[in-house]
Design an enzyme around this catalytic site. Structure first.
Site, PDB file in Angstrom:
ATOM      1  N   THR A  40      39.576  55.854  -1.569  1.00 55.15           N
ATOM      2  CA  THR A  40      39.976  56.588  -0.692  1.00 55.15           C
ATOM      3  C   THR A  40      40.147  55.612   0.401  1.00 55.15           C
ATOM      4  O   THR A  40      39.230  56.676   0.915  1.00 55.15           O
ATOM      5  CB  THR A  40      41.234  57.857  -1.995  1.00 55.15           C
TER       6      THR A  40
ATOM      7  N   ASN B 251      33.792  65.472  -8.579  1.00 52.45           N
ATOM      8  CA  ASN B 251      35.040  64.447  -8.747  1.00 52.45           C
ATOM      9  C   ASN B 251      34.413  63.496 -10.614  1.00 52.45           C
ATOM     10  O   ASN B 251      33.068  63.097 -10.189  1.00 52.45           O
ATOM     11  CB  ASN B 251      35.667  63.648  -8.153  1.00 52.45           C
TER      12      ASN B 251
ATOM     13  N   GLU C 249      43.094  68.607   2.906  1.00 51.12           N
ATOM     14  CA  GLU C 249      41.747  68.663   2.515  1.00 51.12           C
ATOM     15  C   GLU C 249      41.158  67.742   3.907  1.00 51.12           C
ATOM     16  O   GLU C 249      41.665  66.452   3.376  1.00 51.12           O
ATOM     17  CB  GLU C 249      41.126  67.445   1.512  1.00 51.12           C
TER      18      GLU C 249
ATOM     19  N   HIS D  85      41.273  61.959 -10.161  1.00 54.40           N
ATOM     20  CA  HIS D  85      42.158  61.257  -9.717  1.00 54.40           C
ATOM     21  C   HIS D  85      42.589  60.249 -10.253  1.00 54.40           C
ATOM     22  O   HIS D  85      42.511  59.476 -10.781  1.00 54.40           O
ATOM     23  CB  HIS D  85      41.498  59.565  -8.419  1.00 54.40           C
TER      24      HIS D  85
ATOM     25  N   HIS E 273      34.695  63.539   0.351  1.00 52.53           N
ATOM     26  CA  HIS E 273      34.847  62.522   1.116  1.00 52.53           C
ATOM     27  C   HIS E 273      33.535  61.431   1.712  1.00 52.53           C
ATOM     28  O   HIS E 273      33.252  61.986   2.750  1.00 52.53           O
ATOM     29  CB  HIS E 273      35.502  61.269   1.397  1.00 52.53           C
TER      30      HIS E 273
ATOM     31  N   HIS F   1      34.368  58.382 -11.646  1.00 48.64           N
ATOM     32  CA  HIS F   1      32.791  57.614 -12.021  1.00 48.64           C
ATOM     33  C   HIS F   1      32.836  57.604 -13.276  1.00 48.64           C
ATOM     34  O   HIS F   1      32.165  56.718 -13.472  1.00 48.64           O
ATOM     35  CB  HIS F   1      31.842  57.902 -10.979  1.00 48.64           C
TER      36      HIS F   1
ATOM     37  N   GLU G  80      43.908  64.771  -7.847  1.00 45.50           N
ATOM     38  CA  GLU G  80      44.425  64.200  -7.162  1.00 45.50           C
ATOM     39  C   GLU G  80      45.449  62.689  -7.628  1.00 45.50           C
ATOM     40  O   GLU G  80      45.726  62.530  -8.330  1.00 45.50           O
ATOM     41  CB  GLU G  80      42.884  62.863  -6.706  1.00 45.50           C
TER      42      GLU G  80
ATOM     43  N   ARG H 184      42.339  52.982 -13.422  1.00 43.80           N
ATOM     44  CA  ARG H 184      41.541  52.357 -13.302  1.00 43.80           C
ATOM     45  C   ARG H 184      40.270  52.803 -13.777  1.00 43.80           C
ATOM     46  O   ARG H 184      39.500  52.877 -14.302  1.00 43.80           O
ATOM     47  CB  ARG H 184      40.845  51.799 -11.867  1.00 43.80           C
TER      48      ARG H 184
ATOM     49  N   ARG I  57      45.161  57.479 -10.625  1.00 44.44           N
ATOM     50  CA  ARG I  57      45.548  56.320  -9.977  1.00 44.44           C
ATOM     51  C   ARG I  57      46.434  55.431 -10.870  1.00 44.44           C
ATOM     52  O   ARG I  57      46.606  55.700 -12.063  1.00 44.44           O
ATOM     53  CB  ARG I  57      43.985  55.347  -9.601  1.00 44.44           C
TER      54      ARG I  57
HETATM   55  N1  PXP Z   1      38.255  63.694  -1.765  1.00 43.21           N
HETATM   56  C1  PXP Z   1      39.146  62.521  -2.238  1.00 43.21           C
HETATM   57  C2  PXP Z   1      40.940  63.173  -1.829  1.00 43.21           C
HETATM   58  C3  PXP Z   1      38.722  61.490  -2.408  1.00 43.21           C
HETATM   59  O1  PXP Z   1      40.131  60.297  -2.351  1.00 43.21           O
HETATM   60  C4  PXP Z   1      37.409  61.476  -2.972  1.00 43.21           C
HETATM   61  C5  PXP Z   1      37.533  60.081  -3.552  1.00 43.21           C
HETATM   62  O2  PXP Z   1      37.677  59.757  -4.444  1.00 43.21           O
HETATM   63  C6  PXP Z   1      36.476  62.409  -2.270  1.00 43.21           C
HETATM   64  C7  PXP Z   1      36.878  63.467  -2.055  1.00 43.21           C
HETATM   65  C8  PXP Z   1      35.707  62.227  -3.352  1.00 43.21           C
HETATM   66  O3  PXP Z   1      34.520  61.147  -2.452  1.00 43.21           O
HETATM   67  P1  PXP Z   1      33.465  60.906  -2.445  1.00 43.21           P
HETATM   68  O4  PXP Z   1      33.014  60.477  -4.553  1.00 43.21           O
HETATM   69  O5  PXP Z   1      32.687  59.422  -1.597  1.00 43.21           O
HETATM   70  O6  PXP Z   1      32.365  61.717  -2.865  1.00 43.21           O
END
Ligand code: PXP
Length: 399
Positions: free
Chosen positions: A257, A163, A307, A199, A347, A166, A226, A205, A201
């Site tokens: 999330t 992901n 998921e 994601h 997550h 960040h 996402e 953001r 949003r």
């Molecule tokens: N899966 C989903 C559905 C999420 O919303 C996120 C966070 O954006 C992640 C996985 C990844 O989580 P993390 O950034 O804590 O690895």
């Protein structure tokens, strides 16, 4: 615990993952309809096995497996009629198992499975030494169980999807053009990531519409978008056609999330979103807590994937709590898999807590962001991704 495994020994070249082995033994016991009974398995070396072999069978040298049924079944008194809940003990020599695997050209995990099945059938009263007919019956039963197990196992390794939100967060902090999540995604793919997650949003953001459109053109692996199940997002997804849409709950004020989707409470709305995305050929994954009922309803309304939210497992403050959360994930992933859903998880996964989740055969893909991107700040994105991939691959190769 129906299967109790102790290891007096480990092979340096083939570390055995006790938990995984325990689940496998339990799987075979369930198929043999003795899943509620107790079995003890001891893993040892040739030296200890030789002493057991001499003590209990009067034979010199090691053997591969010894079974000690608590009760001997007879034709007049078949085991299944006994009102007891303990089958007995199985002792396996890992040295002999490895030697046999090499001689027979079998993968070591397969050989170990065979020895467990062989030992279990002995505990249930089958004995290949009683004659040709019984040897054949036992061989057939072993083959049947091992073949079923291979079908049961997923036939692909767990994938890592990164992901890159960040990276966009850092960019947005300055409102400039870098760092660019498009570049980051390409670097993750070059390092071996098998998917990219973003994601989009409602408040934009981090990921921007521009990122979504460019990434659709540049991602070489799989794009997992996402999003909340809103009209706006569904229209964007229908235009962009990601490889997968993961529907997540979205609250404006949250940092990330925070919990799984309430599929039960929003059944109609989510079913509608799945249908609308499905019309464009987009498979949908629902981000849910490890809750069996949420998973059953996800299946009922036509999701392709779930998921499983690993956040509570990752945030657990005590070992007991983590164990409890882990077991919920195992059960949820099994339930989803048995229903025919494809299973992802994510997550909060990091370099310490991912291995146990990656070792689950029911999970297809892990979605990881924060820990990998944080580590990338120190060691670079390429190395951070490769290190996580190593953890996942090692977890899967351990048995
Ligand atoms: N899966 C989903 C559905 C999420 O919303 C996120 C966070 O954006 C992640 C996985 C990844 O989580 P993390 O950034 O804590 O690895």
């Amino acid at each position: 615990m129906p299967v109790d495994i102790s290891a007096h020994y480990t092979l340096p070249s083939y570390p055995v993952n006790i938990e995984k082995l325990r689940r496998r033994a339990q799987w075979f016991m369930d198929r043999l309809e003795v899943g509620e009974q107790t079995v003890s398995i001891l893993l040892t070396d040739d030296a200890e096995m030789s002493s057991f072999n001499s003590q209990y069978r009067g034979k010199e040298g090691p053997t591969n497996v010894l079974s000690f049924p608590l009760f001997e079944a007879t034709e007049e008194f078949p085991f299944s009629d006994l009102p007891i809940d303990e089958l007995g003990d199985i002792i396996i020599s890992l040295d002999t198992a490895l030697r046999e695997a090499l001689e027979l050209g079998q993968p070591f995990p397969y050989r170990l499975n065979w020895l467990i099945v062989h030992g279990l059938l002995h505990l249930l009263g089958m004995d290949h030494e009683r004659g040709e007919q019984e040897a054949l019956e036992m061989y057939d039963k072993e083959q049947e169980l091992l073949t079923r197990f291979e079908h049961y196992r997923r036939n692909q390794m767990t994938h890592l999807a990164i992901n890159v939100d960040h990276i966009a967060t850092i960019r947005q902090a300055r409102g400039t053009t870098e760092p660019d999540p498009v570049t980051a995604a390409a670097m993750c793919e070059l390092a071996g990531a098998e998917g990219i997650v973003i994601h989009l949003r409602e408040d934009r953001r981090h990921i921007q519409d521009r990122d979504v459109h460019i990434l659709r053109k540049t991602i070489k692996t799989k794009m997992n978008l996402e999003m909340g199940a809103t009209e706006e997002m569904i229209a964007i997804a229908q235009e962009v056609i990601p490889d997968l849409v993961t529907l997540v709950p979205e609250k404006r004020q949250e940092l990330t999330t925070e919990g799984g989707l309430d599929v039960i409470g929003q059944k109609q709305k989510i079913a509608e979103a799945i249908k609308n995305l499905g019309e464009k050929g987009i498979p949908v994954s629902l981000f849910v807590d490890p809750d069996l009922e949420q998973i059953r309803v996800s299946h009922e309304i036509g999701a392709t994937f779930v998921e499983i939210h690993t956040g509570r497992y990752c945030d657990a403050e005590t070992e007991d709590e983590q164990e409890q959360e882990y077991n919920l994930i195992v059960d949820a992933a099994n339930e989803a898999y048995q229903l025919g859903l494809r299973v992802n998880a994510g997550h909060g996964l990091d370099y310490r807590n991912t291995a146990r989740i990656a070792a689950l055969e029911t999970i297809e893909e892990l979605s990881i962001g924060h820990s990998v991107i944080s580590r990338a700040a120190y060691v670079g994105i390429d190395q951070a991704v490769r290190e996580m991939l190593d953890i996942i691959r090692q977890a899967q190769n351990s048995l």
